[in-house]
Write a protein that holds these residues in place. Structure first.
Motif, PDB file in Angstrom:
ATOM      1  N   GLY A 174       0.754  -1.260  -0.176  1.00 23.92           N
ATOM      2  CA  GLY A 174      -0.003  -0.139  -0.073  1.00 23.92           C
ATOM      3  C   GLY A 174       0.902   1.129   0.211  1.00 23.92           C
ATOM      4  O   GLY A 174       2.059   1.037   0.249  1.00 23.92           O
ATOM      5  N   GLU A 175       0.078   2.481  -0.077  1.00 23.20           N
ATOM      6  CA  GLU A 175       1.044   3.654  -0.405  1.00 23.20           C
ATOM      7  C   GLU A 175       1.341   3.977   1.020  1.00 23.20           C
ATOM      8  O   GLU A 175       0.428   4.214   1.903  1.00 23.20           O
ATOM      9  CB  GLU A 175       0.073   4.567  -0.937  1.00 23.20           C
ATOM     10  N   PHE A 176       2.695   4.435   1.443  1.00 20.87           N
ATOM     11  CA  PHE A 176       2.840   4.770   2.723  1.00 20.87           C
ATOM     12  C   PHE A 176       2.787   6.357   2.823  1.00 20.87           C
ATOM     13  O   PHE A 176       3.074   6.656   3.735  1.00 20.87           O
ATOM     14  CB  PHE A 176       4.239   4.229   3.027  1.00 20.87           C
ATOM     15  N   ARG A 177       2.865   7.043   1.647  1.00 20.81           N
ATOM     16  CA  ARG A 177       2.701   8.682   1.739  1.00 20.81           C
ATOM     17  C   ARG A 177       1.226   8.930   1.794  1.00 20.81           C
ATOM     18  O   ARG A 177       0.289   8.060   1.496  1.00 20.81           O
ATOM     19  CB  ARG A 177       3.587   9.042   0.680  1.00 20.81           C
ATOM     20  N   GLY A 178       1.016  10.177   2.348  1.00 23.45           N
ATOM     21  CA  GLY A 178      -0.323  10.720   2.399  1.00 23.45           C
ATOM     22  C   GLY A 178      -0.766  11.276   0.954  1.00 23.45           C
ATOM     23  O   GLY A 178      -0.053  11.366   0.128  1.00 23.45           O
ATOM     24  N   PRO A 179      -2.214  11.526   0.799  1.00 24.64           N
ATOM     25  CA  PRO A 179      -2.420  12.143  -0.294  1.00 24.64           C
ATOM     26  C   PRO A 179      -1.807  13.558  -0.751  1.00 24.64           C
ATOM     27  O   PRO A 179      -1.849  14.311   0.011  1.00 24.64           O
ATOM     28  CB  PRO A 179      -3.807  12.273  -0.408  1.00 24.64           C
ATOM     29  N   ALA A 180      -1.371  13.454  -2.145  1.00 18.07           N
ATOM     30  CA  ALA A 180      -0.667  14.833  -2.278  1.00 18.07           C
ATOM     31  C   ALA A 180      -1.990  15.736  -2.747  1.00 18.07           C
ATOM     32  O   ALA A 180      -3.025  15.478  -3.517  1.00 18.07           O
ATOM     33  CB  ALA A 180       0.094  14.815  -3.645  1.00 18.07           C
ATOM     34  N   SER A 181      -1.711  17.068  -2.410  1.00 14.11           N
ATOM     35  CA  SER A 181      -2.791  18.107  -2.565  1.00 14.11           C
ATOM     36  C   SER A 181      -2.394  19.528  -2.340  1.00 14.11           C
ATOM     37  O   SER A 181      -1.396  19.645  -1.500  1.00 14.11           O
ATOM     38  CB  SER A 181      -4.010  17.796  -1.771  1.00 14.11           C
ATOM     39  N   SER A 182      -2.848  20.396  -3.123  1.00 14.57           N
ATOM     40  CA  SER A 182      -2.480  21.884  -2.910  1.00 14.57           C
ATOM     41  C   SER A 182      -2.994  22.470  -1.637  1.00 14.57           C
ATOM     42  O   SER A 182      -2.711  23.290  -1.065  1.00 14.57           O
ATOM     43  CB  SER A 182      -2.855  22.643  -4.100  1.00 14.57           C
ATOM     44  N   ASP A 183      -4.028  21.715  -0.819  1.00 11.90           N
ATOM     45  CA  ASP A 183      -4.406  21.995   0.328  1.00 11.90           C
ATOM     46  C   ASP A 183      -3.708  21.436   1.640  1.00 11.90           C
ATOM     47  O   ASP A 183      -4.614  21.479   2.672  1.00 11.90           O
ATOM     48  CB  ASP A 183      -5.834  22.093   0.256  1.00 11.90           C
ATOM     49  N   ASN A 184      -2.492  20.967   1.384  1.00  8.35           N
ATOM     50  CA  ASN A 184      -2.170  20.069   2.487  1.00  8.35           C
ATOM     51  C   ASN A 184      -1.495  21.144   3.530  1.00  8.35           C
ATOM     52  O   ASN A 184      -1.109  20.661   4.767  1.00  8.35           O
ATOM     53  CB  ASN A 184      -0.932  19.294   1.809  1.00  8.35           C
ATOM     54  N   VAL A 185      -1.262  22.318   3.361  1.00  6.09           N
ATOM     55  CA  VAL A 185      -0.753  23.331   4.184  1.00  6.09           C
ATOM     56  C   VAL A 185      -1.800  24.096   4.735  1.00  6.09           C
ATOM     57  O   VAL A 185      -2.615  24.657   3.984  1.00  6.09           O
ATOM     58  CB  VAL A 185       0.518  24.185   3.716  1.00  6.09           C
ATOM     59  N   ASP A 186      -2.169  23.983   5.950  1.00  6.95           N
ATOM     60  CA  ASP A 186      -3.181  24.782   6.541  1.00  6.95           C
ATOM     61  C   ASP A 186      -2.549  25.933   7.421  1.00  6.95           C
ATOM     62  O   ASP A 186      -1.692  25.915   8.072  1.00  6.95           O
ATOM     63  CB  ASP A 186      -3.913  23.896   7.871  1.00  6.95           C
ATOM     64  N   ILE A 187      -3.059  27.273   6.776  1.00  9.71           N
ATOM     65  CA  ILE A 187      -2.710  28.272   7.424  1.00  9.71           C
ATOM     66  C   ILE A 187      -3.801  29.019   8.481  1.00  9.71           C
ATOM     67  O   ILE A 187      -4.893  29.176   7.602  1.00  9.71           O
ATOM     68  CB  ILE A 187      -2.013  29.387   6.629  1.00  9.71           C
ATOM     69  N   HIS A 188      -3.784  29.428   9.670  1.00 10.40           N
ATOM     70  CA  HIS A 188      -4.631  29.948  10.526  1.00 10.40           C
ATOM     71  C   HIS A 188      -4.020  31.310  10.965  1.00 10.40           C
ATOM     72  O   HIS A 188      -3.182  31.173  11.728  1.00 10.40           O
ATOM     73  CB  HIS A 188      -5.248  29.046  11.473  1.00 10.40           C
ATOM     74  N   ILE A 189      -4.748  32.617  10.507  1.00  8.80           N
ATOM     75  CA  ILE A 189      -4.168  33.877  11.126  1.00  8.80           C
ATOM     76  C   ILE A 189      -5.200  34.301  11.892  1.00  8.80           C
ATOM     77  O   ILE A 189      -6.544  34.572  11.564  1.00  8.80           O
ATOM     78  CB  ILE A 189      -3.866  34.729  10.052  1.00  8.80           C
ATOM     79  N   GLU A 190      -4.879  34.785  13.153  1.00  2.00           N
ATOM     80  CA  GLU A 190      -5.760  35.322  14.081  1.00  2.00           C
ATOM     81  C   GLU A 190      -5.234  36.819  14.441  1.00  2.00           C
ATOM     82  O   GLU A 190      -4.116  37.061  14.859  1.00  2.00           O
ATOM     83  CB  GLU A 190      -6.088  34.717  15.400  1.00  2.00           C
ATOM     84  N   THR A 191      -6.061  37.638  13.750  1.00  2.00           N
ATOM     85  CA  THR A 191      -5.558  39.096  14.248  1.00  2.00           C
ATOM     86  C   THR A 191      -6.098  39.668  15.496  1.00  2.00           C
ATOM     87  O   THR A 191      -7.443  38.949  15.995  1.00  2.00           O
ATOM     88  CB  THR A 191      -5.876  40.138  13.112  1.00  2.00           C
ATOM     89  N   HIS A 192      -5.633  40.349  16.189  1.00  2.00           N
ATOM     90  CA  HIS A 192      -6.106  41.116  17.413  1.00  2.00           C
ATOM     91  C   HIS A 192      -6.277  42.708  17.133  1.00  2.00           C
ATOM     92  O   HIS A 192      -5.488  43.430  16.515  1.00  2.00           O
ATOM     93  CB  HIS A 192      -5.132  41.077  18.590  1.00  2.00           C
ATOM     94  N   LYS A 193      -7.460  43.249  17.606  1.00  2.15           N
ATOM     95  CA  LYS A 193      -7.659  44.867  17.539  1.00  2.15           C
ATOM     96  C   LYS A 193      -6.768  45.617  18.304  1.00  2.15           C
ATOM     97  O   LYS A 193      -6.349  44.851  19.319  1.00  2.15           O
ATOM     98  CB  LYS A 193      -9.068  45.181  17.784  1.00  2.15           C
ATOM     99  N   PRO A 194      -6.368  46.718  17.874  1.00  2.57           N
ATOM    100  CA  PRO A 194      -5.153  47.237  18.731  1.00  2.57           C
ATOM    101  C   PRO A 194      -6.200  47.921  19.780  1.00  2.57           C
ATOM    102  O   PRO A 194      -7.413  48.314  19.642  1.00  2.57           O
ATOM    103  CB  PRO A 194      -4.801  48.429  17.536  1.00  2.57           C
ATOM    104  N   ASP A 195      -5.421  48.196  20.752  1.00  4.17           N
ATOM    105  CA  ASP A 195      -6.058  48.759  22.421  1.00  4.17           C
ATOM    106  C   ASP A 195      -5.655  50.195  21.932  1.00  4.17           C
ATOM    107  O   ASP A 195      -4.577  50.789  22.354  1.00  4.17           O
ATOM    108  CB  ASP A 195      -5.484  48.198  23.483  1.00  4.17           C
ATOM    109  N   ILE A 196      -6.747  51.050  22.002  1.00  3.62           N
ATOM    110  CA  ILE A 196      -6.440  52.847  21.802  1.00  3.62           C
ATOM    111  C   ILE A 196      -7.139  53.211  22.899  1.00  3.62           C
ATOM    112  O   ILE A 196      -8.164  52.992  23.198  1.00  3.62           O
ATOM    113  CB  ILE A 196      -6.981  52.951  20.454  1.00  3.62           C
ATOM    114  N   GLN A 197      -6.444  53.957  23.831  1.00  2.00           N
ATOM    115  CA  GLN A 197      -6.889  54.508  24.727  1.00  2.00           C
ATOM    116  C   GLN A 197      -6.526  56.148  24.516  1.00  2.00           C
ATOM    117  O   GLN A 197      -5.495  56.535  24.359  1.00  2.00           O
ATOM    118  CB  GLN A 197      -6.415  54.371  26.203  1.00  2.00           C
ATOM    119  N   ILE A 198      -7.558  57.019  24.589  1.00  5.30           N
ATOM    120  CA  ILE A 198      -7.442  58.641  24.446  1.00  5.30           C
ATOM    121  C   ILE A 198      -7.737  59.254  25.795  1.00  5.30           C
ATOM    122  O   ILE A 198      -8.854  59.204  26.281  1.00  5.30           O
ATOM    123  CB  ILE A 198      -8.294  59.067  23.166  1.00  5.30           C
ATOM    124  N   GLN A 199      -6.868  60.139  26.271  1.00  4.69           N
ATOM    125  CA  GLN A 199      -7.221  60.832  27.315  1.00  4.69           C
ATOM    126  C   GLN A 199      -7.214  62.268  26.785  1.00  4.69           C
ATOM    127  O   GLN A 199      -6.293  62.952  26.469  1.00  4.69           O
ATOM    128  CB  GLN A 199      -6.150  60.573  28.499  1.00  4.69           C
TER     129      GLN A 199
END
Length: 188
Positions: free
Chosen positions: A120-145
């Motif tokens: 049997g095939e010992f390698r995983g299936p080849a696909s262009s979607d094999n790399v998962d990228i997850h980006i989580e951005t954070h809102k800046p904290d702005i304080q005005i006095q």
């Protein structure tokens, strides 16, 4: 005969008045002005984004991944390989039973048997979607006095000075009464 007349001369009294008006002096000093300013404050806290990259499926497609992953893939295909081997043996047996047909000779069947079952095939299936990228951005904290301006105004009272004028009252001419008797002829 003419009667002599007594003459009366009267001089009225004259009062002299010398008056100068008084003077006002009004001054008002400028108001005292004090300004205090507070600058506005701006604080910004920027947080870097969280980036998660999962390349495990890509590595599994290139190299087979870790030993445990390769072993799982190989062992999961063993049952199918075993069934394929049995099916091949049955097919070879049926071909040998029909030895009278061309191409079903024992030598020909045994020559194909050397190929053996494929693993049997010992390698995983080849696909262009094999790399998962997850980006989580954070809102800046702005304080005005907010800043501001404090204004203090102290108004100074006006300074008023009065200088009196002079008033001189004097007798310019005194009153008088003058009796002038008629000329008396003393020649008698």
């Amino acid at each position: 005969m003419i009667q002599p007349i007594l003459q009366i001369r009267q001089t009225p009294a004259l009062i002299g008045i010398d008056a100068d008006l008084g003077q006002f002096s009004i001054r008002q000093p400028k108001a005292d002005l004090q300004l205090h300013s507070r600058p506005a404050r701006l604080e910004i806290h920027q947080y870097p984004p969280d980036i998660q990259i999962d390349q495990s499926r890509a590595f599994a497609a290139y190299t087979g991944g870790s030993d445990l992953e390769m072993a799982k893939r190989l062992y999961s295909s063993v049952q199918q390989i075993f069934l394929q081997g049995i099916a091949k043996r049955v097919e070879d047996g049926q071909r040998m039973a029909e030895f009278f047909k061309p191409g079903n000779s024992i030598a020909h069947i045994v020559g194909e048997a050397d190929k053996g079952p494929s693993f049997g095939e010992f390698r995983g299936p080849a696909s262009s979607d094999n790399v998962d990228i997850h980006i989580e951005t954070h809102k800046p904290d702005i304080q005005i006095q907010q800043g501001g301006v404090d204004v203090e105004v102290n108004v100074n009272k006006p300074v008023i000075e009065y200088t009196r004028g002079k008033l001189d009252i004097y007798m310019k001419q005194y009153n008088s009464v003058q009796f002038i008797p008629p000329a008396v002829d003393t020649a008698m």
